[in-house]
Design a protein around this motif. Structure first.
Motif, PDB file in Angstrom:
ATOM      1  N   THR A 164       0.934  -0.946   0.179  1.00  0.00           N
ATOM      2  CA  THR A 164       0.062   0.125   0.077  1.00  0.00           C
ATOM      3  C   THR A 164       0.942   1.242   0.035  1.00  0.00           C
ATOM      4  O   THR A 164       2.158   1.234  -0.204  1.00  0.00           O
ATOM      5  N   ASP A 359     -17.281   6.337   9.407  1.00  0.00           N
ATOM      6  CA  ASP A 359     -18.018   5.293   7.987  1.00  0.00           C
ATOM      7  C   ASP A 359     -19.333   5.592   8.232  1.00  0.00           C
ATOM      8  O   ASP A 359     -19.939   6.005   7.283  1.00  0.00           O
ATOM      9  N   LEU A 366     -13.243   9.952   4.146  1.00  0.00           N
ATOM     10  CA  LEU A 366     -12.273   8.715   3.766  1.00  0.00           C
ATOM     11  C   LEU A 366     -11.751   8.634   2.301  1.00  0.00           C
ATOM     12  O   LEU A 366     -12.610   8.797   1.470  1.00  0.00           O
ATOM     13  N   GLY A 367     -10.557   8.225   2.047  1.00  0.00           N
ATOM     14  CA  GLY A 367      -9.971   8.016   0.899  1.00  0.00           C
ATOM     15  C   GLY A 367      -9.811   9.512  -0.019  1.00  0.00           C
ATOM     16  O   GLY A 367      -9.543   9.636  -1.023  1.00  0.00           O
ATOM     17  N   LYS A 368      -9.776  10.747   0.949  1.00  0.00           N
ATOM     18  CA  LYS A 368      -9.399  11.842   0.400  1.00  0.00           C
ATOM     19  C   LYS A 368      -8.108  12.215   0.575  1.00  0.00           C
ATOM     20  O   LYS A 368      -7.135  11.560   0.471  1.00  0.00           O
ATOM     21  N   GLN A 371      -5.148  10.801   5.032  1.00  0.00           N
ATOM     22  CA  GLN A 371      -5.255   9.151   5.468  1.00  0.00           C
ATOM     23  C   GLN A 371      -5.512   8.840   6.796  1.00  0.00           C
ATOM     24  O   GLN A 371      -5.324  10.000   7.750  1.00  0.00           O
ATOM     25  N   GLY A 391     -12.266   1.706   5.792  1.00  0.00           N
ATOM     26  CA  GLY A 391     -11.651   3.134   5.360  1.00  0.00           C
ATOM     27  C   GLY A 391     -10.080   3.192   5.717  1.00  0.00           C
ATOM     28  O   GLY A 391      -9.654   4.369   5.444  1.00  0.00           O
ATOM     29  N   THR A 393      -6.236   3.433   6.037  1.00  0.00           N
ATOM     30  CA  THR A 393      -5.168   3.206   5.253  1.00  0.00           C
ATOM     31  C   THR A 393      -4.169   2.154   5.790  1.00  0.00           C
ATOM     32  O   THR A 393      -3.811   1.154   5.044  1.00  0.00           O
ATOM     33  N   LYS A 438      -6.554  -2.727  -2.163  1.00  0.00           N
ATOM     34  CA  LYS A 438      -7.868  -1.743  -2.975  1.00  0.00           C
ATOM     35  C   LYS A 438      -9.207  -2.815  -3.050  1.00  0.00           C
ATOM     36  O   LYS A 438     -10.041  -2.217  -3.235  1.00  0.00           O
ATOM     37  N   GLU A 441     -13.091  -4.315   0.429  1.00  0.00           N
ATOM     38  CA  GLU A 441     -14.340  -3.326   0.432  1.00  0.00           C
ATOM     39  C   GLU A 441     -15.304  -3.262   1.619  1.00  0.00           C
ATOM     40  O   GLU A 441     -15.214  -4.293   2.410  1.00  0.00           O
TER      41      GLU A 441
END
Length: 460
Positions: A164, A359, A366-368, A371, A391, A393, A438, A441
């Protein structure tokens, strides 16, 4: 320089005259007693003796000169031949001979069992203890047991890639070793063993212990009451090559770690009752080393940090979705969801529950650009998957790092521990149908049981 006789040193063992021998040099600490962050008693307990071993547990070699100044140096002494010493630390070579074979360690928890048997009582109390009734410490791990995996089948998982990106740096695993204090309590090589496998040791020594020049080191910062000292240290770690500053904010004061407090080795059988009830006591290892921490920080500290460094900034110690959103608005590079391993405020909610809050109530962060890391309670590869699915990292590994280097295993124990987590992570990623991180999920976890613990509503 004057030669100090052992008989002379022993005389200076009181508040009125307090001398210590450290690595063959005698220092007068009398005027520093009341300034010591951990309280005067910690110094008085070793006054008039060779305090080298005790000193090394907490401080790097050059600090005594910087703190006391040249005028406090009284002379030199042959401590090995004429002075009583503090109890000797276990020889790591002998310790590893008494420990089970490293190959027999097949789970992270195996290392904890060895650690309890091989650490000194003081070290075990410090490393393993949590605040008050240790509810948060236990819940950090059990929170993961309230989340179930929902694997997907018929996915191509012949090759599983666990790598990652952490703050722009490639990592072969979504794992980092969390900042852990006083590693020298566990093994003489201290934080250098952690660096070699993946402080209280000088940053230059830690950087030198890396297995490669491109090995990434982040630095945990506790802001000093004197921010100029923090600024000076930030410049020092920048010169050493540190890649990011992780500002710890979840412990403005030290938690009540009762097992650590009870571990003090010196019992005053002639204690004065009035002094006990009127004088604040700092007897545990944790309180002995955190008196410098600035408890008056606010969100303006982020702006101060930006003016002090160009390094990425991570805020460690987020315990609510509200503060996670505030950090996002302050445009920090990352946050660590942590309750300090359950070592600060007992009954503080588990980091995984805070991640679930984000979440649920603020998935947009999240994911912006920021981290999210989770620190506390990770013991299995499945725990890592659950955090990533919600979510995160990457996850931080704290106590298991110290447990795995105990018993004389040092860096080899840490590497074995990480190897175990890598194998568990790869295996369970294949089971859930993810060939890389990635592909992990949100739909791959069932959080209904944990959701019952979640706060009902928030105002953002």
């Amino acid at each position: 320089m004057a030669i100090v006789e052992g008989a002379e040193l022993v005389k200076h063992n009181s508040r009125q005259s307090c001398w210590l021998a450290i690595h063959g040099e005698v220092w007068d600490a009398t005027n520093f007693l009341e300034q010591h962050p951990g309280g005067a008693n910690l110094i008085l307990n070793v006054a008039g003796t060779d305090a080298s071993d005790e000193y090394e547990l907490f401080h790097n070699a050059e600090l005594v000169q910087e703190t006391l100044g040249s005028d406090a140096k009284m002379g030199t002494i042959d401590v090995l031949s004429i002075l009583p010493k503090m109890d000797k630390k276990p020889d790591p070579v002998l310790e590893v001979k008494k420990s089970p074979p490293l190959s027999s360690m097949i789970s992270v928890d195996d290392f904890e069992k060895v650690a309890e048997k091989t650490m000194t009582p003081t070290a075990w109390a410090y490393v393993s203890s949590g605040a008050d009734d240790e509810i948060s410490m236990r819940e950090n791990s059990t929170a993961y047991q309230k989340v179930f995996l929902r694997g997907r089948i018929l996915r191509k998982v012949g090759r599983v890639d666990c790598s990652t990106n952490i703050l722009g740096y490639h990592s072969t695993l979504p794992i980092y070793t969390s900042p852990v204090g006083l590693a020298k309590l566990v093994h003489p090589s201290g934080e250098c063993a952690i660096a070699a496998a993946a402080g209280n040791m000088p940053i230059e020594d830690i950087m030198g212990a890396r297995i490669a020049q491109d090995q990434v080191i982040f630095w945990q910062l506790y802001a000093d009451k004197d921010l100029e000292k923090s600024k000076t240290f930030i410049k020092r770690v920048e010169r050493a090559g540190v890649s990011a500053i992780w500002l710890t904010v979840d412990s403005p004061v030290v938690g009540n770690r009762e097992r650590d407090e009870r571990s003090k080795s010196v019992v005053d059988i002639e204690e004065k009752l009035e002094e006990i009830v009127e004088t604040p006591q700092s007897i545990g290892i944790a309180k002995a080393n955190t008196g410098f921490i600035n408890a008056d920080l606010d969100w303006n500290m982020i702006d101060w940090l930006r003016k002090s460094t160009r390094l990425p900034i991570v805020i460690k110690g987020i315990q609510s979705v509200e503060d996670a959103v505030s950090a996002f608005h302050h445009k920090v590079d990352g946050i660590v969801l942590s309750n300090h391993g359950g070592r600060s405020q007992d009954t503080a909610q588990p980091p995984l529950l805070t991640l679930l809050e984000i979440d649920q109530y603020a998935p947009h962060i999240l994911g912006k650009h920021m981290q999210v890391f989770v620190d506390g309670g990770i013991r299995r590869g499945t725990d890592i998957i659950k955090a990533l699915a919600l979510g995160a990292t990457a996850v931080g590994i704290g106590r298991p790092v110290l447990y795995s280097m105990s018993g004389g295993y040092a860096e080899h124990g840490i590497r074995r521990m990480i190897q175990i987590l890598r194998n568990e992570l790869q295996t369970n990623m294949a089971f859930i149908g993810a060939s890389n991180v990635k592909e992990i999920e949100r739909s791959m976890v069932n959080t209904r049981k944990l959701e019952r613990m979640m706060v009902g509503s928030v105002k953002l």
